[in-house]
Design a protein around this motif. Structure first.
Motif, PDB file in Angstrom:
ATOM      1  N   THR A 318       0.900  -1.376  -0.057  1.00 30.79           N
ATOM      2  CA  THR A 318      -0.049   0.176   0.080  1.00 30.79           C
ATOM      3  C   THR A 318       0.870   1.248   0.053  1.00 30.79           C
ATOM      4  O   THR A 318       0.645   2.253  -0.699  1.00 30.79           O
ATOM      5  N   GLU A 319       2.029   1.288   0.838  1.00 33.36           N
ATOM      6  CA  GLU A 319       2.763   2.411   0.876  1.00 33.36           C
ATOM      7  C   GLU A 319       3.506   2.594  -0.462  1.00 33.36           C
ATOM      8  O   GLU A 319       3.692   3.580  -0.846  1.00 33.36           O
ATOM      9  N   LEU A 320       3.766   1.351  -1.016  1.00 36.07           N
ATOM     10  CA  LEU A 320       4.522   1.317  -2.123  1.00 36.07           C
ATOM     11  C   LEU A 320       4.014   2.126  -3.376  1.00 36.07           C
ATOM     12  O   LEU A 320       3.919   2.974  -3.963  1.00 36.07           O
ATOM     13  N   GLY A 321       2.534   1.704  -3.403  1.00 33.84           N
ATOM     14  CA  GLY A 321       1.497   1.914  -4.415  1.00 33.84           C
ATOM     15  C   GLY A 321       1.033   3.492  -4.188  1.00 33.84           C
ATOM     16  O   GLY A 321       1.110   4.290  -5.313  1.00 33.84           O
ATOM     17  N   ARG A 322       0.811   4.045  -2.868  1.00 29.91           N
ATOM     18  CA  ARG A 322       0.666   5.269  -2.721  1.00 29.91           C
ATOM     19  C   ARG A 322       1.551   6.410  -3.238  1.00 29.91           C
ATOM     20  O   ARG A 322       1.702   7.374  -3.869  1.00 29.91           O
ATOM     21  N   LYS A 348       1.822  -7.032   3.093  1.00 26.68           N
ATOM     22  CA  LYS A 348       3.005  -7.157   3.239  1.00 26.68           C
ATOM     23  C   LYS A 348       3.447  -8.204   2.278  1.00 26.68           C
ATOM     24  O   LYS A 348       3.322  -9.451   2.414  1.00 26.68           O
ATOM     25  N   ILE A 349       4.657  -7.885   1.586  1.00 27.02           N
ATOM     26  CA  ILE A 349       5.382  -8.952   0.507  1.00 27.02           C
ATOM     27  C   ILE A 349       6.740  -8.777   0.931  1.00 27.02           C
ATOM     28  O   ILE A 349       7.326  -7.914   1.525  1.00 27.02           O
ATOM     29  N   THR A 350       7.421  -9.897   0.222  1.00 25.95           N
ATOM     30  CA  THR A 350       9.069  -9.971   0.677  1.00 25.95           C
ATOM     31  C   THR A 350       9.506  -9.845  -0.927  1.00 25.95           C
ATOM     32  O   THR A 350       9.053 -10.424  -1.793  1.00 25.95           O
ATOM     33  N   GLY A 351      10.375  -8.861  -0.943  1.00 24.04           N
ATOM     34  CA  GLY A 351      11.119  -8.696  -2.398  1.00 24.04           C
ATOM     35  C   GLY A 351      12.028  -7.483  -2.572  1.00 24.04           C
ATOM     36  O   GLY A 351      12.459  -6.923  -1.634  1.00 24.04           O
ATOM     37  N   ASP A 352      12.168  -7.320  -3.804  1.00 26.90           N
ATOM     38  CA  ASP A 352      13.159  -5.948  -4.200  1.00 26.90           C
ATOM     39  C   ASP A 352      12.229  -5.014  -4.350  1.00 26.90           C
ATOM     40  O   ASP A 352      11.650  -4.896  -5.413  1.00 26.90           O
ATOM     41  N   ALA A 353      12.083  -3.888  -3.608  1.00 28.70           N
ATOM     42  CA  ALA A 353      11.244  -2.593  -3.837  1.00 28.70           C
ATOM     43  C   ALA A 353      11.559  -1.953  -5.039  1.00 28.70           C
ATOM     44  O   ALA A 353      10.468  -1.426  -5.669  1.00 28.70           O
ATOM     45  N   ILE A 354      12.716  -2.001  -5.541  1.00 32.65           N
ATOM     46  CA  ILE A 354      13.184  -1.092  -6.503  1.00 32.65           C
ATOM     47  C   ILE A 354      12.600  -1.784  -7.861  1.00 32.65           C
ATOM     48  O   ILE A 354      11.864  -1.023  -8.627  1.00 32.65           O
ATOM     49  N   LEU A 355      12.734  -3.222  -7.909  1.00 36.19           N
ATOM     50  CA  LEU A 355      12.084  -3.995  -8.985  1.00 36.19           C
ATOM     51  C   LEU A 355      10.478  -3.898  -8.987  1.00 36.19           C
ATOM     52  O   LEU A 355      10.007  -3.633 -10.099  1.00 36.19           O
ATOM     53  N   ILE A 356      10.080  -3.831  -7.659  1.00 38.57           N
ATOM     54  CA  ILE A 356       8.331  -3.843  -7.648  1.00 38.57           C
ATOM     55  C   ILE A 356       7.910  -2.304  -8.263  1.00 38.57           C
ATOM     56  O   ILE A 356       6.846  -2.430  -8.959  1.00 38.57           O
ATOM     57  N   GLN A 357       8.544  -1.519  -7.785  1.00 40.58           N
ATOM     58  CA  GLN A 357       8.362   0.001  -8.123  1.00 40.58           C
ATOM     59  C   GLN A 357       8.618   0.268  -9.593  1.00 40.58           C
ATOM     60  O   GLN A 357       7.644   0.732 -10.017  1.00 40.58           O
ATOM     61  N   ASN A 358       9.470  -0.409 -10.075  1.00 35.71           N
ATOM     62  CA  ASN A 358       9.505  -0.300 -11.501  1.00 35.71           C
ATOM     63  C   ASN A 358       8.410  -1.161 -12.230  1.00 35.71           C
ATOM     64  O   ASN A 358       7.972  -0.481 -13.240  1.00 35.71           O
ATOM     65  N   VAL A 379      -5.924   3.255  -8.862  1.00 29.75           N
ATOM     66  CA  VAL A 379      -4.816   2.227  -8.168  1.00 29.75           C
ATOM     67  C   VAL A 379      -5.218   1.686  -6.805  1.00 29.75           C
ATOM     68  O   VAL A 379      -5.868   2.542  -6.122  1.00 29.75           O
ATOM     69  N   SER A 380      -5.380   0.431  -6.525  1.00 31.34           N
ATOM     70  CA  SER A 380      -5.787   0.149  -5.405  1.00 31.34           C
ATOM     71  C   SER A 380      -4.864  -1.199  -4.828  1.00 31.34           C
ATOM     72  O   SER A 380      -4.063  -1.903  -5.792  1.00 31.34           O
ATOM     73  N   ARG A 389      -2.448  -8.079  -3.572  1.00 32.80           N
ATOM     74  CA  ARG A 389      -2.501  -7.685  -5.074  1.00 32.80           C
ATOM     75  C   ARG A 389      -2.398  -6.121  -5.187  1.00 32.80           C
ATOM     76  O   ARG A 389      -3.004  -5.330  -4.286  1.00 32.80           O
ATOM     77  N   ILE A 390      -1.873  -5.490  -6.165  1.00 28.74           N
ATOM     78  CA  ILE A 390      -1.844  -4.176  -6.467  1.00 28.74           C
ATOM     79  C   ILE A 390      -2.526  -4.199  -7.808  1.00 28.74           C
ATOM     80  O   ILE A 390      -1.931  -4.923  -8.750  1.00 28.74           O
ATOM     81  N   GLN A 391      -3.661  -3.322  -8.081  1.00 29.26           N
ATOM     82  CA  GLN A 391      -4.223  -3.390  -9.392  1.00 29.26           C
ATOM     83  C   GLN A 391      -4.439  -1.827  -9.798  1.00 29.26           C
ATOM     84  O   GLN A 391      -4.595  -1.179  -9.093  1.00 29.26           O
ATOM     85  N   VAL A 392      -4.173  -1.776 -11.129  1.00 29.87           N
ATOM     86  CA  VAL A 392      -4.478  -0.491 -11.862  1.00 29.87           C
ATOM     87  C   VAL A 392      -5.515  -0.734 -12.891  1.00 29.87           C
ATOM     88  O   VAL A 392      -5.540  -1.487 -13.916  1.00 29.87           O
ATOM     89  N   GLU A 393      -6.644   0.130 -12.781  1.00 32.91           N
ATOM     90  CA  GLU A 393      -7.886   0.059 -13.600  1.00 32.91           C
ATOM     91  C   GLU A 393      -7.832   1.261 -14.263  1.00 32.91           C
ATOM     92  O   GLU A 393      -7.843   2.430 -13.845  1.00 32.91           O
ATOM     93  N   ASP A 394      -8.067   1.509 -15.589  1.00 35.03           N
ATOM     94  CA  ASP A 394      -8.249   2.750 -16.335  1.00 35.03           C
ATOM     95  C   ASP A 394      -9.532   2.707 -17.170  1.00 35.03           C
ATOM     96  O   ASP A 394     -10.211   1.585 -17.249  1.00 35.03           O
ATOM     97  N   GLU A 395      -9.564   3.541 -18.212  1.00 33.25           N
ATOM     98  CA  GLU A 395     -10.662   3.984 -19.020  1.00 33.25           C
ATOM     99  C   GLU A 395     -10.115   4.041 -20.539  1.00 33.25           C
ATOM    100  O   GLU A 395     -10.823   4.616 -21.164  1.00 33.25           O
ATOM    101  N   ALA A 396      -9.170   3.375 -20.711  1.00 29.92           N
ATOM    102  CA  ALA A 396      -8.400   3.253 -21.975  1.00 29.92           C
ATOM    103  C   ALA A 396      -8.846   2.450 -23.015  1.00 29.92           C
ATOM    104  O   ALA A 396      -8.135   2.292 -24.181  1.00 29.92           O
TER     105      ALA A 396
END
Ligand SMILES: Nc1ncnc2c1ncn2[C@@H]1O[C@H](COP(=O)(O)OP(=O)(O)OP(=O)(O)O)[C@@H](O)[C@H]1O
Ligand SMILES: [Mg+2]
Length: 461
Positions: A318-322, A348-358, A379-380, A389-396
């Motif tokens: 959540t923090e990463l998404g925000r 909470k997940i385990t991993g590499d924050a830079i990769l997940i941000q990317n 984005v939720s 789960r982090i999900q991105v919904e659009d109207e494209a």
């Protein structure tokens, strides 16, 4: 790439055949040894009774009033009747005369000395008989006289007994063979098991997993595993080299491109003629395409490199998404896009924050890029069972009519991408990052049906 390999037989089958073959050989040997031994024992037992009978007849021979008298005791012959129902024959004779018994009973071909006996297997009246011949020297009228006693018995009982023994020996041999075959199958399976386990361990690995094989293996497999590890090592070095090369090349291209773009923009401001302005715009667009491609290539190389030795730290999705949404808000605003974030809980997940941000940035970047002006993006984050789960919904407009699997391959772009700057690497980066973390990238249509819904699902911490 996946050419069928040629097989040269099966190790397990070969081992099993050899073991079962040896078991069959040993079972046959066992059968004959047991049968031979049982036959000898039966023969010896029979011979001892024949000898006992002959001895007891011999004991009844005496010299009375210069006459040889024989008084055959009942037990001498009845003891043979106890063994089987075979017919019994006997003969008591001197060298010249038959004193009593069957005159035409065959005589032994062996020379028998006094106090000794000889055993023969002969044919009498069409039947096979076993015969013992004993000799005793008596004194008759002051001269030595040889008394020869033969006791014989037909061998039908013995043959029946032998048939019974053969059946038992056969059952023993078969039983041995069955047990040995089961053991052979077990032995073949268990000797192949480490090979199977190694194969499974290697094939379970992800495509990017180039760590050396470290699981303990039987000593015979050490050369194979060492060669495999050396091969993996070489592959790793050459992959790293080519990724480094791409990263270096992209980096070198990006800087001069930025300079060229600035120059082109300055010139655009100075030029008035419409066709010159058009070609300059075209040029700027081509430069943008190239620097986007160089940037994405650089990112992809970085992702590949970091995946290779994945960092495992706790990350709050959540923090990463925000944070990402805040960072991209200005870009969304350029298109008047309403960019919303909704975080439920703190998965909470385990991993590499830079990769997940990317990865998430690439998905969000797509949503902004392909969305029309004045639309909305949601984005939720949420926790579902044991996935975050982090999900991105659009109207494209979504991925209508597109092969979403193909879009996650390198340099593949959809039809809706015409006229939009991009290199076809965003979804590839996102998928590789998610998969390296043991998760999945799900591409679907949004609930409203007006756009895409792309989710990155990770196993929970
Ligand atoms: N949110 C979306 N809505 C509609 N189509 C999308 C969306 N995201 C991706 N696509 C389609 O999937 C294709 C692949 O996306 P991907 O991010 O891999 O490449 P790209 O955006 O074209 O280039 P870049 O490497 O610069 O991101 C895009 O070209 C586009 O056709
Ligand atoms: Mg993209």
């Amino acid at each position: 790439m996946n050419e069928p390999l040629q097989t040269s037989g099966s190790l397990r089958r070969r081992l099993m055949l050899q073991l079962v073959g040896s078991a069959a050989f040993l079972a046959t040997l066992l059968f004959f040894v047991v049968l031979g031994f049982a036959r000898d024992v039966a023969q010896q037992t029979h011979d001892s009774i024949l000898l006992a009978s002959a001895t007891s007849i011999m004991d009844s021979v005496s010299v009375q009033a210069d006459e040889i008298t024989v008084d055959i005791p009942y037990a001498a012959l009845s003891m043979l009747g106890n063994v089987s129902n075979d017919r019994v024959f006997y003969r008591v004779s001197t060298r010249d005369d038959v004193l009593t018994g069957y005159e035409n009973l065959p005589t032994t071909s062996q020379s028998v000395r006094s106090g000794h006996s000889a055993f023969d297997t002969l044919t009498y009246k069409g039947d096979s008989i076993r015969m013992v011949t004993s000799l005793r020297r008596l004194s008759l009228n002051g001269a030595p006289a040889d008394i020869i006693i033969s006791v014989a018995q037909t061998r039908e009982g013995q043959a029946a007994q032998l048939a019974q023994l053969s059946r038992s020996a056969m059952q023993l041999g078969l039983g041995f063979f069955l047990v040995a075959t089961i053991l052979a199958i077990w032995a073949a399976q268990s000797s192949i098991r480490p090979l199977k386990q190694l194969t499974e361990a290697v094939s379970r690995r992800g495509p990017k997993d180039l760590r050396p094989v470290q699981r303990p293996v039987p000593s015979e497999m050490i050369p194979l595993v060492s060669s495999l590890n050396r091969f993996i090592g070489r592959l790793r070095v050459s992959l790293t080299r080519s990724e480094d090369f791409i990263a270096e090349a992209a980096h070198r291209v990006r800087t001069p491109l930025a300079t060229v773009r600035t120059q082109a923009e300055i010139t655009l401001r100075r030029v008035d003629r419409a066709e010159n302005r058009a070609s300059l715009r075209e040029m700027i667009r081509a430069i943008d395409e190239s620097s986007r491609a160089a940037g994405q290539l650089l990112d992809h190389a970085m992702v590949t490199f970091r995946i290779d030795s994945l960092e495992r730290k706790a990350i709050d999705l959540t923090e990463l998404g925000r944070e990402l949404v805040d960072r991209l808000q200005p870009i969304a605003e350029l298109k008047d896009i309403d960019l919303h974030f909704f975080g439920s809980g703190n998965p909470k997940i385990t991993g590499d924050a830079i990769l997940i941000q990317n990865a998430v940035r690439n998905i969000l970047d797509n949503a902004i890029k392909y969305s029309p002006n004045e639309s909305a993006i949601q984005v939720s984050t949420r926790q579902n069972g044991n996935t975050a789960r982090i999900q991105v919904e659009d109207e494209a407009g979504g991925f209508v009519g597109m092969d979403t699997d193909a879009l996650t391959q390198r340099f593949t772009r959809g039809e809706n991408a015409a006229g939009t700057i991009g290199s076809g690497l965003g979804l590839t980066i996102a998928r590789e990052v998610v998969e390296a973390h043991g998760g999945v990238l799900i591409i679907e249509t949004s609930k409203t049906g007006t756009g895409a819904c792309v989710s990155l699902c990770f196993p929970l911490h």
